[in-house]
Design a protein around this motif. Sequence first.
Motif, PDB file in Angstrom:
ATOM      1  N   PHE A  31       2.479   0.561   2.343  1.00 42.94           N
ATOM      2  CA  PHE A  31       3.357   0.350   1.191  1.00 42.94           C
ATOM      3  C   PHE A  31       4.727   1.001   1.431  1.00 42.94           C
ATOM      4  O   PHE A  31       5.788   0.416   1.214  1.00 42.94           O
ATOM      5  N   ALA A  32       4.675   2.259   1.935  1.00 40.50           N
ATOM      6  CA  ALA A  32       5.910   3.018   2.086  1.00 40.50           C
ATOM      7  C   ALA A  32       6.737   2.531   3.270  1.00 40.50           C
ATOM      8  O   ALA A  32       7.951   2.300   3.149  1.00 40.50           O
ATOM      9  N   GLU A  51       3.268   1.822  14.086  1.00 35.99           N
ATOM     10  CA  GLU A  51       2.035   1.697  13.283  1.00 35.99           C
ATOM     11  C   GLU A  51       0.814   1.622  14.199  1.00 35.99           C
ATOM     12  O   GLU A  51       0.766   0.808  15.117  1.00 35.99           O
ATOM     13  N   THR A  59      -3.318   1.523   4.012  1.00 38.74           N
ATOM     14  CA  THR A  59      -4.600   1.699   3.304  1.00 38.74           C
ATOM     15  C   THR A  59      -5.391   0.404   3.261  1.00 38.74           C
ATOM     16  O   THR A  59      -6.604   0.391   3.469  1.00 38.74           O
ATOM     17  N   ASP A  71      -7.341   0.888  -8.129  1.00 40.80           N
ATOM     18  CA  ASP A  71      -7.814   1.359  -9.440  1.00 40.80           C
ATOM     19  C   ASP A  71      -6.669   1.651 -10.407  1.00 40.80           C
ATOM     20  O   ASP A  71      -6.872   2.262 -11.451  1.00 40.80           O
ATOM     21  N   ILE A  72      -5.484   1.267 -10.016  1.00 38.85           N
ATOM     22  CA  ILE A  72      -4.365   1.175 -10.955  1.00 38.85           C
ATOM     23  C   ILE A  72      -4.167  -0.333 -11.140  1.00 38.85           C
ATOM     24  O   ILE A  72      -4.221  -1.077 -10.153  1.00 38.85           O
ATOM     25  N   TYR A  77       0.627  -1.800  -9.783  1.00 40.01           N
ATOM     26  CA  TYR A  77       0.548  -1.343  -8.404  1.00 40.01           C
ATOM     27  C   TYR A  77       1.210  -2.384  -7.504  1.00 40.01           C
ATOM     28  O   TYR A  77       0.563  -3.066  -6.713  1.00 40.01           O
ATOM     29  N   VAL A 124       2.012   7.498  16.999  1.00 34.83           N
ATOM     30  CA  VAL A 124       2.921   8.588  17.343  1.00 34.83           C
ATOM     31  C   VAL A 124       2.039   9.809  17.547  1.00 34.83           C
ATOM     32  O   VAL A 124       1.261  10.171  16.665  1.00 34.83           O
ATOM     33  N   MET A 454       0.961   5.127  -7.069  1.00 30.04           N
ATOM     34  CA  MET A 454       1.729   5.457  -5.863  1.00 30.04           C
ATOM     35  C   MET A 454       2.822   4.441  -5.564  1.00 30.04           C
ATOM     36  O   MET A 454       3.770   4.742  -4.835  1.00 30.04           O
TER      37      MET A 454
HETATM   38  C1  LIG Z   1      -9.604   2.664  -1.194  1.00 31.39           C
HETATM   39  C2  LIG Z   1      -8.302   3.119  -1.719  1.00 31.39           C
HETATM   40  C3  LIG Z   1      -7.837   2.636  -2.927  1.00 31.39           C
HETATM   41  C4  LIG Z   1      -6.618   3.042  -3.422  1.00 31.39           C
HETATM   42  N1  LIG Z   1      -6.196   2.556  -4.621  1.00 31.39           N
HETATM   43  C5  LIG Z   1      -5.019   2.976  -5.122  1.00 31.39           C
HETATM   44  C6  LIG Z   1      -4.552   2.501  -6.372  1.00 31.39           C
HETATM   45  O1  LIG Z   1      -5.188   1.729  -7.047  1.00 31.39           O
HETATM   46  N2  LIG Z   1      -3.379   2.968  -6.824  1.00 31.39           N
HETATM   47  C7  LIG Z   1      -2.642   3.844  -6.127  1.00 31.39           C
HETATM   48  O2  LIG Z   1      -1.578   4.240  -6.590  1.00 31.39           O
HETATM   49  N3  LIG Z   1      -3.042   4.293  -4.935  1.00 31.39           N
HETATM   50  C8  LIG Z   1      -4.204   3.888  -4.414  1.00 31.39           C
HETATM   51  N4  LIG Z   1      -4.615   4.365  -3.206  1.00 31.39           N
HETATM   52  C9  LIG Z   1      -3.740   5.256  -2.452  1.00 31.39           C
HETATM   53  C10 LIG Z   1      -2.993   4.461  -1.362  1.00 31.39           C
HETATM   54  O3  LIG Z   1      -3.202   5.142  -0.188  1.00 31.39           O
HETATM   55  C11 LIG Z   1      -1.541   4.304  -1.709  1.00 31.39           C
HETATM   56  O4  LIG Z   1      -1.424   3.608  -2.919  1.00 31.39           O
HETATM   57  C12 LIG Z   1      -0.674   3.553  -0.726  1.00 31.39           C
HETATM   58  O5  LIG Z   1      -1.310   2.439  -0.222  1.00 31.39           O
HETATM   59  C13 LIG Z   1      -0.179   4.441   0.362  1.00 31.39           C
HETATM   60  O6  LIG Z   1       0.772   3.767   1.097  1.00 31.39           O
HETATM   61  P1  LIG Z   1       1.490   4.499   2.303  1.00 31.39           P
HETATM   62  O7  LIG Z   1       2.345   3.502   2.957  1.00 31.39           O
HETATM   63  O8  LIG Z   1       2.118   5.729   1.841  1.00 31.39           O
HETATM   64  O9  LIG Z   1       0.320   4.970   3.254  1.00 31.39           O
HETATM   65  P2  LIG Z   1      -0.840   4.135   3.922  1.00 31.39           P
HETATM   66  O10 LIG Z   1      -1.093   2.874   3.215  1.00 31.39           O
HETATM   67  O11 LIG Z   1      -1.976   5.038   4.117  1.00 31.39           O
HETATM   68  O12 LIG Z   1      -0.211   3.751   5.342  1.00 31.39           O
HETATM   69  C14 LIG Z   1       0.008   4.725   6.316  1.00 31.39           C
HETATM   70  C15 LIG Z   1      -0.038   4.063   7.661  1.00 31.39           C
HETATM   71  O13 LIG Z   1       0.424   4.995   8.624  1.00 31.39           O
HETATM   72  C16 LIG Z   1      -0.286   4.779   9.791  1.00 31.39           C
HETATM   73  N5  LIG Z   1      -0.246   6.010  10.573  1.00 31.39           N
HETATM   74  C17 LIG Z   1      -0.628   7.246  10.170  1.00 31.39           C
HETATM   75  N6  LIG Z   1      -0.401   8.121  11.175  1.00 31.39           N
HETATM   76  C18 LIG Z   1       0.129   7.432  12.186  1.00 31.39           C
HETATM   77  C19 LIG Z   1       0.587   7.795  13.470  1.00 31.39           C
HETATM   78  N7  LIG Z   1       0.546   9.037  13.922  1.00 31.39           N
HETATM   79  N8  LIG Z   1       1.090   6.830  14.274  1.00 31.39           N
HETATM   80  C20 LIG Z   1       1.145   5.561  13.839  1.00 31.39           C
HETATM   81  N9  LIG Z   1       0.738   5.158  12.630  1.00 31.39           N
HETATM   82  C21 LIG Z   1       0.234   6.093  11.819  1.00 31.39           C
HETATM   83  C22 LIG Z   1      -1.688   4.442   9.340  1.00 31.39           C
HETATM   84  O14 LIG Z   1      -2.347   3.692  10.305  1.00 31.39           O
HETATM   85  C23 LIG Z   1      -1.412   3.658   8.079  1.00 31.39           C
HETATM   86  O15 LIG Z   1      -1.457   2.293   8.320  1.00 31.39           O
HETATM   87  C24 LIG Z   1      -5.837   3.975  -2.695  1.00 31.39           C
HETATM   88  C25 LIG Z   1      -6.318   4.482  -1.496  1.00 31.39           C
HETATM   89  C26 LIG Z   1      -7.538   4.068  -1.006  1.00 31.39           C
HETATM   90  C27 LIG Z   1      -8.022   4.631   0.283  1.00 31.39           C
END
Ligand SMILES: Cc1cc2nc3c(=O)[nH]c(=O)nc-3n(C[C@H](O)[C@H](O)[C@H](O)COP(=O)(O)OP(=O)(O)OC[C@H]3O[C@@H](n4cnc5c(N)ncnc54)[C@H](O)[C@@H]3O)c2cc1C
Length: 887
Positions: A31-32, A51, A59, A71-72, A77, A124, A454
Amino acid sequence: MPDAAVAARSSETTNSGTTQQVDVAVVGAGFAGLYLLHRLRKAGFSAVVIEDAGDVGGTWYWNRYPGARCDIQTMDYSYTFDPELDREWTWSEKYATQPEILRYFGFVADRYDLRRDIRFNTRVKAANWDDTSERWQLTTDNGADVSCRYYIMATGCLSTPKPPEIDGVKDFKGEIYFTGRWPHDGVNLAGKRVAVIGTGSSGIQSIPLIAEQAAHLTVFQRTASFALPAHNGPAPDDRKTYFEADRAAYREQARWSLAGVPYPQEMAVSWQLSDAERRERFEKAWAAGDLVHILTQLWADQAADVDGNALIGKLIHEKIRAVVKDPDTAAALSPNDHPFGSKRPCLDTNYYATYNRPNVTLVNLRQEPIKAITASGIVTDKRSVDLDVIVFATGFDAMTGAIMAVHPITGRASKSLSSVWAQGPQTYLGLTVAGFPNLFMITGPGSPSVLSNMAVSIEQHVDWVVDRLAALRDAGFTTMEATETAQAGWAQHMADCSMLTLHRLANTWYTGANVPGKAQALMPYTSGVGPYRGICNEVVSRGMLGFRLTGPNVAEQCNDGEVVRLQPDVRLVLGMLAEMNLPQIESLGSQGARDFLAEFNKGRPAGRPVGEVGDGVLHGADGLLPYRLYRPATPGPHPIVVYFHGGGWVLGDEQSDDPFCRDMCRRTDMIFVSVGYRHAPEHRFPAAAEDGYAATRWIAEHAAELGGKAGPVLVAGWSAGGNIAAVTCQLARERGGPEIGGQLLVCPVTDSTFDRASYVDNGTNYFVTRGLMFWFWDLYCSPADRTDPRVSPLRGKLAGLPPAFVTTCEFDPLRDEGIAYAEAMAASGVAVEQLKARGHFHSSFTMVDVVITGVGGRIKMAEALRRFAGLPPEVKLPPQKLDAAAS
Ligand SMILES: Cc1cc2nc3c(=O)[nH]c(=O)nc-3n(C[C@H](O)[C@H](O)[C@H](O)COP(=O)(O)OP(=O)(O)OC[C@H]3O[C@@H](n4cnc5c(N)ncnc54)[C@H](O)[C@@H]3O)c2cc1C
């Protein structure tokens, strides 16, 4: 796009063996990371995303276990940065499944052509800051390393599954799966004996579906989680209508809300509601199937107060008992070791009912811990379970796991992040770390992250970071680094915020408690996304407060300091008061000011129930005065505290500090008699002082009639009431009684000069102003009388006074005169204790259920009063009377 094609495409764009040079490297394409790439490109930065996974989604790429959903509500979301994107995508369900959410990320990646700058299947491994080139050097495990000016970790809060902690996992001959790394082509569980270890969100979502497939499912539960039915289906009409009525306003409201979903602030506290009203609210929340609703909309004290919270736990236990047929299983599934919401509650579909199936067994690990995993299954203290499949739903090394997995991350002077964070994560705003220039974390520890929707938190972080990078570039700066002062201030603010919640009462991944050996600290910011956003904006508007900025051709800029020095709830209260644009009290005239105060007090939460509240009259210095008596619920007789309200000798009455009197009555287990002394300008000095003394004398003489204990009385007062209490002690000593056992002075007026530092520092902006105090003094006391100890007790004789407890607040104009009085009494041989309340303002302790961070101070005050009365300091609070409105 298939993984292989993505990988092929990504490798074309990198030069294996050489270093890829970019302005910004982003790690993570969830997402981020996706939104970051979009924003960075638009801002004119060259950027690459690295990635580990084979495609976008983060996630939602990894978590493919049966039943995986958000679950939001998905309506909330979602990305909101582009209204067209928002319109082009329609979710099919209230809570979308993982495949649908993953399709959404694919759609977003395609729409903005994001994949061409993403290097998939690449980790990384390490990141090092080079002070000379002022760039980060990233080492990867696939293709070129990366050199970048800015390094942004969008690595996810929940992206590093926690390794199993059980002996023998390697010996198991069957299949092993992790919910957080579920195989992409699915798993056939039909006819198999399956174990699920873990009953957090992933376990609760997957267990009902696994039970439908497996021959037998054994669930191993260490900690029961609170779960409520999701009632999935189409998005609910009320929320949809609200959203569609004005999408932009809805999104904006979400950005400033507590949890990132637009819900109003609930004002009614639990003890104001009847049993039936509370049940009605609970049933509505249960039927809504919405975590944010049940976490925020029941009653105002649900997340901060143990009593208010316990009510919810009991109601949920009832629900569990109503569904689960076996009473032992129902009891084991009912959480009883943590307050509701202190750990992440879950949304479920048929979770509790699943335990009624004949092919499902619950093993309560609290009663029979796992001894080992063997080749054929799991052995506990009491049984051996043969298995074909073990599913680990044991959660994540949350918030810091993915950051620390990049090892080492070295900043200035080759200091590694793991050493800096050895005792727990230290950040400024959850975004940056002192000593690590140009490193940013999206939803890092110290930001609202997992305690919020999030989507909203991620967009806020991304916007803040990219806007800062663009501003830096435009101003010629090349580095940005948090200062130690700012970071330490943030840690203090985080700790202050955590006192407003009940998370500290739970073992939870929010604190790192789920990972053996991990340093424990509450990692997410707990005061909400709206307040947090306001603080981030304030950092910018105050000239990048707490950051050092440098560049080759510009002078270094460092506006050092702490962004929040007020207690979090004090900050909110002052912010609300500022927004209300209230008239200056002194401009209203004395009657106008009284009317205003009466109106203002109507809006405050009702005080807590006590044993009895009654009104009467007593003899003052010149006629009858009203009083209000607060009696504890415990059997008497009780010691008596004579209490004088605040209001600058002009405002208030015997009822105006009602919540404070109730609270102190409960905490001390003593009678409080609040005196309605005469006010200026109708009755000028020394009317209030003489009334205070006369009332104390009368109360001491009538103690038995009032249900009080014989012996010395105590006196207490706040503000001008503190002045009267202090003066009463001096008069009682001079006039031969009554005997006073101790004095509690809360933010007292003690002197008539206005030149102490606190009048200069806090003379405006903290509700009680210098101008207001001038006005009070003018109405009460002519300049010629102001050195009289009956109004300036600091100028009186202090030896021989009763023991004192003096409370002062950091952001109060009266702070220094209170401290001066305490010190002068101590110098005269009086036993004095001081409470210098950090981050508090003049009204902190009397705004009982608004300024929750005042609780600790009130406990200390109550303990002091009990010591003065010769009682053991601690009092066990009587159980709150919950089935009636405040008496
Ligand atoms: C089952 C589940 C359900 C969820 N439901 C909700 C919800 O309903 N509402 C909510 O707000 N949040 C929810 N979350 C939290 C969710 O993690 C966030 O909403 C959001 O998806 C996070 O996005 P992000 O981009 O920050 O991180 P992520 O989606 O975790 O992405 C991070 C990425 O970084 C990559 N990465 C990490 N380290 C490295 C590295 N060293 N080198 C290369 N790549 C790397 C990973 O492979 C991953 O793909 C849920 C989480 C889970 C596990």
